[in-house]
Design an enzyme around this catalytic site. Sequence first.
Site, short mmCIF file in Angstrom:
data_model
loop_
_atom_site.label_atom_id
_atom_site.label_comp_id
_atom_site.label_asym_id
_atom_site.label_seq_id
_atom_site.Cartn_x
_atom_site.Cartn_y
_atom_site.Cartn_z
N CYS A 6 -24.17 46.47 -25.21
CA CYS A 6 -25.56 46.71 -25.63
C CYS A 6 -25.72 48.10 -26.23
O CYS A 6 -25.61 49.10 -25.52
CB CYS A 6 -26.46 46.52 -24.41
SG CYS A 6 -28.16 47.04 -24.68
N ARG A 32 16.34 29.19 -25.21
CA ARG A 32 15.52 30.01 -26.07
C ARG A 32 15.25 31.37 -25.43
O ARG A 32 15.48 31.58 -24.25
CB ARG A 32 14.16 29.34 -26.32
CG ARG A 32 14.24 28.33 -27.40
CD ARG A 32 12.88 27.77 -27.74
NE ARG A 32 13.05 26.75 -28.75
CZ ARG A 32 12.42 25.58 -28.76
NH1 ARG A 32 11.58 25.27 -27.81
NH2 ARG A 32 12.63 24.72 -29.72
N ASP A 74 -7.58 44.31 -16.11
CA ASP A 74 -6.50 45.26 -16.42
C ASP A 74 -6.02 46.10 -15.23
O ASP A 74 -4.95 46.70 -15.30
CB ASP A 74 -6.96 46.22 -17.53
CG ASP A 74 -7.36 45.49 -18.80
OD1 ASP A 74 -6.80 44.41 -19.05
OD2 ASP A 74 -8.22 45.99 -19.54
#
Length: 366
Positions: A75, A187, A152
Amino acid sequence: GCVIGVFTSGGDSQGMNAATRAIVRMGIYVGCKVYLIKEGYQGMVDGGSNIVLADWKSVSNIIQSGGTIIGSARCADFRERPGRLQAAYNLLERGITNLVCIGGDGSLTGANLFRIEWSSLLEELVKTGRITSQKAQECAHLNVVGLVGSIDNDFCGTDMTIGTDSALHRIIEAIDNINTTASSHQRCFVMEVMGRHCGYLALVAALASEADWVFIPESPPEKGWEDKLCEKLAQERSLGQRLNIIIVSEGAIDEEGRPITADQIKDLISKRLKYDTRVTILGHVQRGGNPSAFDRLLGCRMGAEAVLALMEATPFTPACVISLNGNQIVRVPLMECVARTKEVQAAMDKKEFQKAVELRGRDFVA
Ligand code: ATP
């Protein structure tokens, strides 16, 4: 009891709903009125139907949902005084003088600023005839408590932030899924995970998934790392390992401070080792899905404590953050945590990695 407003701000994270629920229910339980403020600071500025009185049922059936049911936003208006003046007016209309802010360091900084500015906002509202001086006296102080919602785990002052554990679950699930397909085809997978300047998600995911290599911002690889990485992968293959997993934190940098990308690692491996190499960038999947049991409980415990902190607040109590410290829920001074978080940021920018890790303390697995 007091009148409380709760809002979520900045990026969403899993477990925010558990916290909102606990604040509403603990609040009602101890005799407070609790308002839900929708869309973060924007809802506070816009008022109207963005600020609604909650009852016991308003928060039923949300503990298991990811994201935040009351919405989150960034905001611009709240960064300017006129926006905060209008927000104050909207809170005063409902008698709200206690706020629980669930967000990151930006949101918490804004809440603290609002608290410090409160009396001058009241003065202006009285002067312009928008509120009575009696109202200003009744609502003279704004109490602020912060809860850190972030996947995080980059906030100083709490061992874990709300959402980190769930994000780790998403990452581990993705790696496990890749494991099954990758090993059928021999892979190599390079996976980029979130975390901004903090390598927590990448490091813990690497430990928990038996990855071959991890790149994190706090520990750039030494010169010649390309050779070492290829040697390590080749060695693992020669020992019969059918797939390789490399995890790259989004803020990872090389020995010269340049960003390391998943594509760059893929090119290196495909060129040098001729392995079939794929890149997976998890992105918002990490923020998605249901919160883990840990994050639900963390939200509950922090939310309940936030209400108690507000009830015990005096005009002289500084704003606090509810944090986890060695499995205890504790109150720590908000601005000290924000300042230390900023110091870590500055140390990271200056490439003082040791200092950054030490400042973070034990809330970072090093
Ligand atoms: P995240 O960690 O997900 O980025 P955050 O809380 O740090 O979360 P910001 O975008 O920094 O996210 O802040 C969210 C909102 O908080 C801003 O959009 C703004 O409305 C308000 N805010 C942030 N900093 C301030 C400030 N210094 N003064 C007033 N309001 C602020």
